[in-house]
Enzyme design. Structure first.
Site, PDB file in Angstrom:
ATOM      1  N   TYR A  46       0.548  29.287 -30.192  1.00 37.77           N
ATOM      2  CA  TYR A  46      -0.803  29.066 -30.695  1.00 37.77           C
ATOM      3  C   TYR A  46      -1.244  30.264 -31.528  1.00 37.77           C
ATOM      4  O   TYR A  46      -1.708  31.265 -31.003  1.00 37.77           O
ATOM      5  CB  TYR A  46      -1.785  28.861 -29.549  1.00 37.77           C
ATOM      6  CG  TYR A  46      -1.542  27.626 -28.719  1.00 37.77           C
ATOM      7  CD1 TYR A  46      -0.905  26.513 -29.275  1.00 37.77           C
ATOM      8  CD2 TYR A  46      -1.933  27.557 -27.393  1.00 37.77           C
ATOM      9  CE1 TYR A  46      -0.679  25.379 -28.529  1.00 37.77           C
ATOM     10  CE2 TYR A  46      -1.720  26.421 -26.638  1.00 37.77           C
ATOM     11  CZ  TYR A  46      -1.090  25.341 -27.203  1.00 37.77           C
ATOM     12  OH  TYR A  46      -0.873  24.212 -26.454  1.00 37.77           O
ATOM     13  N   GLY A  47      -1.101  30.157 -32.829  1.00 38.41           N
ATOM     14  CA  GLY A  47      -1.486  31.240 -33.715  1.00 38.41           C
ATOM     15  C   GLY A  47      -0.279  31.952 -34.290  1.00 38.41           C
ATOM     16  O   GLY A  47       0.865  31.519 -34.130  1.00 38.41           O
TER      17      GLY A  47
END
Length: 323
Positions: A46-47
């Protein structure tokens, strides 16, 4: 389960909206914990490598070191760039150790799950590697993500499974009919319900396909396409009417429904993990609305009358779930 009690609502460390500032993110995290939402869900994927849910948590724990031991953290990983699962023992170990480095010395991983099952690697090899990491104290327990009931039953013969993360909401009720809930109840496994507000649809803020921001993932998901949207919005409108009668928001009603499922006979414990980027939204999601048995039946009637159509993911994504 994993040595620490989790609350009735969790917190998802993801967002499809613009990346919030660290100050805004820290405020949301702090109020989540203060509101009793101590099961947090994040991921290596995530990211960016320099700014994702793990690096954010490292900075948060530096600011609020007393919170580190209050959080029950579930992390997903073992995914190569391009969303390619790699369940090989070597890569699973590499992923876990990388996550621990990003979290820093104050962080710990209570549960770790491979984001998707790797069909090219025997399940026993993948879970065997995770079991070794549990024995070494690097993770607290083994969880599964987006798997079939068959995989759950196979997995429990290999090692202890503490949680199964699946998409579950009034917008996506599949785990209640495809055997996932039954298997988790049988083996006393927690269900972590991601996207419990239907990827934002159940907030009532999306009235048409055009309301979905440009570049948003929902723009390419079948369930939100114009040919399905007009049918599916009927469910949202019915739930809005019920929420108004309950004097709560539609999102609060959606979360109350998930929590109430745990009270049904033969159901496992289910904890929703709504994501939010502001403290105000976190506080809204943390409000626990009580639903009566009759209100749960009313919702069942609404679901039967307003069936959601369209797959949850695009064709490529659908090949990677229920493994």
């Amino acid at each position: 389960m994993i040595g620490r009690k989790v609350g009735g609502t969790g917190y998802g460390l993801t967002s499809r909206h613009a990346i919030p500032s660290e100050e805004q993110a820290f405020a949301a995290l702090h109020i989540a914990l203060a509101s009793g939402c101590n099961l947090w869900d994040g991921g290596e994927i995530y990211g960016t490598p320099d700014y994702n849910s793990l690096t954010l948590l490292k900075k948060y724990y530096a600011l609020y070191p007393e919170d580190a031991d209050k959080v029950v953290l579930n992390i997903k990983g073992a995914m190569r760039p391009g969303w390619r699962p790699d369940g090989s023992p070597a890569f699973v170990r590499e992923s876990v150790e990388k996550c621990l480095r990003m979290l820093g010395e104050r962080g710990r991983i209570d549960m770790f799950e491979c984001a998707r099952r790797d069909p090219k690697v025997p399940l026993g090899e993948t879970l065997g590697a995770l079991a070794e990491l549990v024995n070494e104290g690097k993770i607290g327990g083994v969880a599964l993500s987006e798997v079939s009931a068959g995989t759950v039953r196979q997995a429990v013969k290999i090692t202890k499974i503490v949680a199964v993360e699946v998409e579950l909401s009034l917008w996506s009720t599949e785990p209640l009919t495809n055997g996932i809930a039954d298997a988790c109840a049988e083996f006393d496994i927690l269900i972590i319900a991601y996207s419990p507000i239907g990827r934002g649809m159940l907030t009532g803020q999306i009235k048409s396909f055009e309301d979905i921001p440009h570049g948003d993932l929902r723009k390419i998901l079948p369930r939100y396409q114009p040919e399905n949207f007009e049918n599916n919005i009927k469910l949202v409108k019915e739930l809005e009417k019920m929420a108004q009668k309950k004097h709560c928001t539609t999102a609060q009603l959606a979360l109350a429904w998930i929590r109430s499922l745990s009270n049904k006979k033969g159901m496992p414990q289910i904890i929703p993990i709504p994501g939010a980027t502001t403290a105000e939204r976190v506080k809204e999601n943390a409000v626990e609305v009580e639903l009566t048995e009759w209100e749960m039946k009313d919702i069942d009637t609404i679901l039967a009358r307003c069936e959601v159509i369209g797959d949850r993911y695009h064709p490529m994504g659908m090949t990677m779930i229920n493994g």
